[in-house]
Design a protein around this motif. Structure first.
Motif, mmCIF file in Angstrom:
data_model
loop_
_atom_site.group_PDB
_atom_site.id
_atom_site.type_symbol
_atom_site.label_atom_id
_atom_site.label_comp_id
_atom_site.label_asym_id
_atom_site.label_seq_id
_atom_site.Cartn_x
_atom_site.Cartn_y
_atom_site.Cartn_z
ATOM 1 N N TYR A 1 -0.766 22.370 -5.788
ATOM 2 C CA TYR A 1 -0.555 20.997 -5.326
ATOM 3 C C TYR A 1 -1.912 20.400 -4.985
ATOM 4 O O TYR A 1 -2.747 21.065 -4.361
ATOM 5 N N PHE A 2 -2.129 19.136 -5.353
ATOM 6 C CA PHE A 2 -3.369 18.472 -4.967
ATOM 7 C C PHE A 2 -3.088 17.009 -4.631
ATOM 8 O O PHE A 2 -2.144 16.404 -5.151
ATOM 9 N N PRO A 3 -3.910 16.423 -3.725
ATOM 10 C CA PRO A 3 -3.611 15.081 -3.221
ATOM 11 C C PRO A 3 -3.712 14.002 -4.295
ATOM 12 O O PRO A 3 -4.568 14.055 -5.187
ATOM 13 N N GLY A 4 -2.834 13.014 -4.169
ATOM 14 C CA GLY A 4 -2.875 11.832 -5.014
ATOM 15 C C GLY A 4 -2.970 10.577 -4.162
ATOM 16 O O GLY A 4 -2.968 10.627 -2.930
ATOM 17 N N GLY A 5 -3.032 9.440 -4.815
ATOM 18 C CA GLY A 5 -3.123 8.178 -4.106
ATOM 19 C C GLY A 5 -1.817 7.798 -3.440
ATOM 20 O O GLY A 5 -0.729 8.197 -3.868
ATOM 21 N N GLY A 6 -1.907 7.013 -2.367
ATOM 22 C CA GLY A 6 -0.723 6.516 -1.696
ATOM 23 C C GLY A 6 0.092 7.571 -0.991
ATOM 24 O O GLY A 6 1.291 7.367 -0.745
ATOM 25 N N GLY A 7 -0.536 8.708 -0.664
ATOM 26 C CA GLY A 7 0.205 9.790 -0.017
ATOM 27 C C GLY A 7 1.015 10.622 -0.982
ATOM 28 O O GLY A 7 1.789 11.494 -0.554
ATOM 29 N N THR A 8 0.853 10.409 -2.286
ATOM 30 C CA THR A 8 1.573 11.211 -3.270
ATOM 31 C C THR A 8 0.873 12.551 -3.460
ATOM 32 O O THR A 8 -0.279 12.741 -3.058
ATOM 33 N N VAL A 9 1.570 13.474 -4.097
ATOM 34 C CA VAL A 9 1.028 14.800 -4.368
ATOM 35 C C VAL A 9 1.305 15.142 -5.825
ATOM 36 O O VAL A 9 2.433 14.964 -6.318
ATOM 37 N N TYR A 10 0.291 15.627 -6.514
ATOM 38 C CA TYR A 10 0.460 16.117 -7.883
ATOM 39 C C TYR A 10 0.611 17.637 -7.862
ATOM 40 O O TYR A 10 0.148 18.308 -6.941
ATOM 41 N N TYR A 11 1.264 18.164 -8.907
ATOM 42 C CA TYR A 11 1.439 19.611 -8.966
ATOM 43 C C TYR A 11 1.336 20.099 -10.402
ATOM 44 O O TYR A 11 1.510 19.345 -11.365
ATOM 45 N N CYS A 12 1.044 21.384 -10.509
ATOM 46 C CA CYS A 12 0.899 22.049 -11.802
ATOM 47 C C CYS A 12 1.465 23.454 -11.673
ATOM 48 O O CYS A 12 1.102 24.191 -10.756
ATOM 49 N N ASN B 1 6.771 -0.162 -4.937
ATOM 50 C CA ASN B 1 5.726 -0.894 -4.212
ATOM 51 C C ASN B 1 4.408 -0.133 -4.278
ATOM 52 O O ASN B 1 3.764 0.126 -3.261
ATOM 53 N N THR B 2 3.987 0.225 -5.482
ATOM 54 C CA THR B 2 2.846 1.116 -5.664
ATOM 55 C C THR B 2 1.593 0.610 -4.972
ATOM 56 O O THR B 2 0.912 1.358 -4.257
ATOM 57 N N ASN B 3 1.251 -0.643 -5.156
ATOM 58 C CA ASN B 3 0.002 -1.154 -4.598
ATOM 59 C C ASN B 3 -0.011 -1.115 -3.080
ATOM 60 O O ASN B 3 -1.052 -0.825 -2.457
ATOM 61 N N ALA B 4 1.137 -1.389 -2.461
ATOM 62 C CA ALA B 4 1.208 -1.361 -0.996
ATOM 63 C C ALA B 4 0.912 0.031 -0.467
ATOM 64 O O ALA B 4 0.214 0.193 0.551
ATOM 65 N N TYR B 5 1.431 1.047 -1.148
ATOM 66 C CA TYR B 5 1.210 2.408 -0.674
ATOM 67 C C TYR B 5 -0.184 2.922 -1.032
ATOM 68 O O TYR B 5 -0.830 3.618 -0.231
ATOM 69 N N LEU B 6 -0.676 2.568 -2.224
ATOM 70 C CA LEU B 6 -2.026 2.993 -2.592
ATOM 71 C C LEU B 6 -3.068 2.432 -1.632
ATOM 72 O O LEU B 6 -4.080 3.077 -1.341
ATOM 73 N N SER B 7 -2.842 1.243 -1.122
ATOM 74 C CA SER B 7 -3.823 0.584 -0.257
ATOM 75 C C SER B 7 -3.761 1.039 1.191
ATOM 76 O O SER B 7 -4.733 0.857 1.939
#
Length: 653
Positions: free
Chosen positions: A288-299, A324-330
């Motif tokens: 798991y590694f951090p993504g934008g907007g509090g999301t998490v990517y995984y492999c 609401n992608t932009n709101a969370y990314l910001s």
């Protein structure tokens, strides 16, 4: 019988017998299963008693606590003996007849955990209750791992240390990953593999493609810890741009060759010193590694030589994020390393800077193995509306039974704050304690976002956490290592240094000069800064401390943990009093060579021999630079990893 067969232990139950452990696959053969049927019990008892107690205790150290051999063998709460002899000792309500579902066989073979409520298996491991088999208590969450873990540590230690392996056998046969910041969810930084001699750079790679420095040329950025899989694949977190682009790189541990790379849209929260970008590796071998907007990517295939499939999950819901992608990314930022538990659930702190459609508030998040997320606000767990986030870079830690999660919260850089404990399954608050300056206890300690101090959980479940003093320089900028029991209801002896440091665990048996009563000791940075206005003398050291014994701190007069060993940095600090400072935020402990590996701002990597109390090996990485502190670690093949001047060096023989 080949003595290498004791390596890579796991527990397994079958309908016909309880398998005490199985070995790793042998060349050209399958694993050898050692069962605990009555016909094999003499062999098991011999191995446990004559081998484990008499030969492995020095290696097992604190992990062997509670083991007593008498008429029957007691180990971590499990009683071993004949079924007829033990059945009457078990509480009736805990007797159970059953077996492990066949669905778990492949998971066990892969080394995954299968017990507990978060297990992917439909039934929990049990010891069957019939006179022709071994009887024991129902193994619920945690019990299986306590037994398995202690045997694993001891036997792996012996294998690497030469007790099990022939003299020419390499340590490379052992496959134990480096899965989190400071190795594991307790942040012990104990290596399960013997380190190689520091002879040469095997490979190196940049961890920052746009290195920032302040106007004095110092490097104030924290770099995420590399992770290492069982197959010796190294996952390297890399900063790619000055604006804060990030990616992870999968590299071959033996050569550094690139398997694949994956960029992330992660951006750092508002900060002073640049915070770390820190992934985690679960027991299921998922990254798991951090993504934008509090999301998490995984492999799920980090060892692949081709680019793997990458997934994305969100603790507040992927549909909400997509709407609401932009709101969370910001406005939403992961602000700590990600920690994984033994079931594959993950935990991390996050920071919220402005309003979001879901009215998120900064706090702690959990995502389970199925991708379901929950969160709780920092203000809720602290009971204080001024708390708005987990302290930046504070990697959440788990109790030894993985039921309690520890982390620190604050209301801003260098504000006051709390160490909190929550239920790891529900994030329900359990306990909190407002953190005080150990030398001036009427004052609150400061919790800086510029550091990386994270809780360490000892083998006895005591919790250690580094803080900064209430006001600049009253303790020469050393801070304090605060010390509590697991329920946070008792404040114990503090250490005299805590700034930007996570204490490592070292078994007391590894320090031959120690004759106290503690089963384990602590390794910490122990600098005494001589920078202008700070007040220290430049006697910059690394220390082994006794958490249960005391001395008087010469700087403040406070009662602090007793120094057992210290080692002074060897390089004079040109233009200042004393020597160059030690540059570690977590130092790996090698129990097999009885040593600690630590980097210095003089650009060198050192091996500190705990028997002779000398710097027994020195390896030059760079010409030296002032920089934010970095971790050291040891790979599954014994190579040593260290970061200096934004370069990851891999050192070995």
């Amino acid at each position: 019988m080949n003595v290498q067969l004791a390596i890579s232990l796991v527990f397994e139950l079958t309908p016909s017998h309880f398998v005490l452990w199985r070995t790793s696959r042998r060349p050209g053969k399958g694993p050898l299963y050692v069962s605990a049927k009555r016909t094999h019990f003499i062999f098991v008892e011999f191995l446990l008693y004559h081998f484990y107690l008499q030969r492995l205790m020095p290696f097992a150290g604190a992990f062997a606590n509670g083991f007593v051999l008498g008429k029957r063998t007691h180990f971590g709460g499990i009683k071993w003996g004949s079924g007829s002899g033990l059945r009457e000792e078990l509480p009736r309500k805990r007797r159970r007849r059953g077996s492990l579902s066949q669905c778990c066989a492949s998971l066990i073979e892969a080394g995954h955990y299968v017990d507990g409520p978060d297990s992917v298996c439909p039934v929990g491991p049990v010891l069957v209750d019939c006179s022709s088999r071994i009887a024991g208590e129902n193994m619920g969450q945690g019990m299986l791992d306590r037994v398995a873990g202690r045997l694993k540590v001891a036997l792996r230690a012996a294998a690497v240390g030469g007790l099990l392996l022939p003299g020419s056998a390499p340590a490379q046969s052992i496959r134990v990953p480096w899965s989190d910041y400071a190795h594991d969810p307790q942040h012990t930084a104990i290596s399960p593999v013997a380190s190689q001699p520091l002879h040469r750079v095997i490979w190196q790679t940049s961890v920052d493609l746009s290195v920032p420095t302040n106007n004095t040329g110092e490097l104030f950025i924290h770099y995420g810890s590399p992770l290492i899989t069982r197959s010796n694949t190294v996952i390297v977190p890399v900063k790619t741009t000055g604006a804060g682009g990030f990616r992870i790189e999968s590299r071959v541990g033996g050569t550094g060759a690139t398997n694949w790379m994956q960029s992330s849209d992660y951006t750092a929260p508002p900060h002073g010193w640049y915070p770390s970008f820190s992934p985690t590796l679960t027991p299921r071998n998922r990254i798991y590694f951090p993504g934008g907007g509090g999301t998490v990517y995984y492999c799920d295939s980090p060892d692949s030589t081709n680019h793997p499939v990458i997934g994305q999950i969100v603790f507040y819901g992927l549909a909400n994020y997509n709407a609401n992608t932009n709101a969370y990314l910001s406005n939403v930022f992961i602000d700590t390393p990600i920690t994984s538990d033994r079931y594959g659930n993950i935990y991390f702190g996050f920071q919220v800077t402005n309003s979001t459609p879901l009215n998120l508030q900064g706090g702690i998040a959990r995502i389970d193995v199925n991708g379901t997320g929950t969160w709780v606000a920092a203000s809720t767990v602290a009971g204080d509306a001024a708390m708005n986030k987990v302290v930046q870079n504070c990697s959440p830690a788990l109790a030894n039974d993985h039921k309690t999660l520890y982390f620190a919260v604050n209301g801003g850089n260098f504000s006051y704050g709390y160490l909190v404990a929550v239920d790891s399954r529900t994030l329900a608050p359990i306990a909190r304690i407002r953190l005080k300056d150990a030398g001036f206890p009427t004052h609150d300690a400061s919790l800086p976002d510029d550091g990386t101090a994270s809780p360490t959980v000892g083998p006895d479940d005591d919790v250690y956490f580094g803080v900064f003093e209430y006001s600049c320089c009253v303790n020469h900028d050393r801070g304090w290592l605060l010390h509590f029991n697991g329920s946070l209801s008792q404040t114990k002896i503090p250490g005299a240094f805590g700034w930007d440091d996570t204490a490592s665990i070292v078994s007391a048996s590894l320090v031959s000069s120690y004759h106290g009563s503690s089963s384990y000791l602590l390794v910490t940075k122990y600098n005494n800064y001589s920078d202008p206005g700070i007040g220290g003398n430049g006697s910059n050291k690394v220390a082994v401390l006794d958490p249960n014994d005391t001395e008087t701190d010469p700087v403040t007069g406070a009662t602090v943990m007793k120094e057992i060993l210290t080692v002074l940095g060897p390089t004079p600090n040109t233009g200042q009093a004393g020597v160059r400072e030690w540059c570690i935020n977590t130092a790996v402990v090698d129990p097999f060579t009885r040593s600690v590996l630590a980097g210095s701002e003089d650009g060198k990597l050192y091996r500190w021999d705990l028997t002779s109390n000398t710097l027994s090996e020195t390896f030059t990485l760079t010409t030296g630079i002032g920089e934010a502190y970095t971790p050291t670690l040891i790979g599954v093949d014994g190579t040593v990893y260290a970061i200096n001047n934004a370069i990851l060096f891999v050192i070995g023989q």
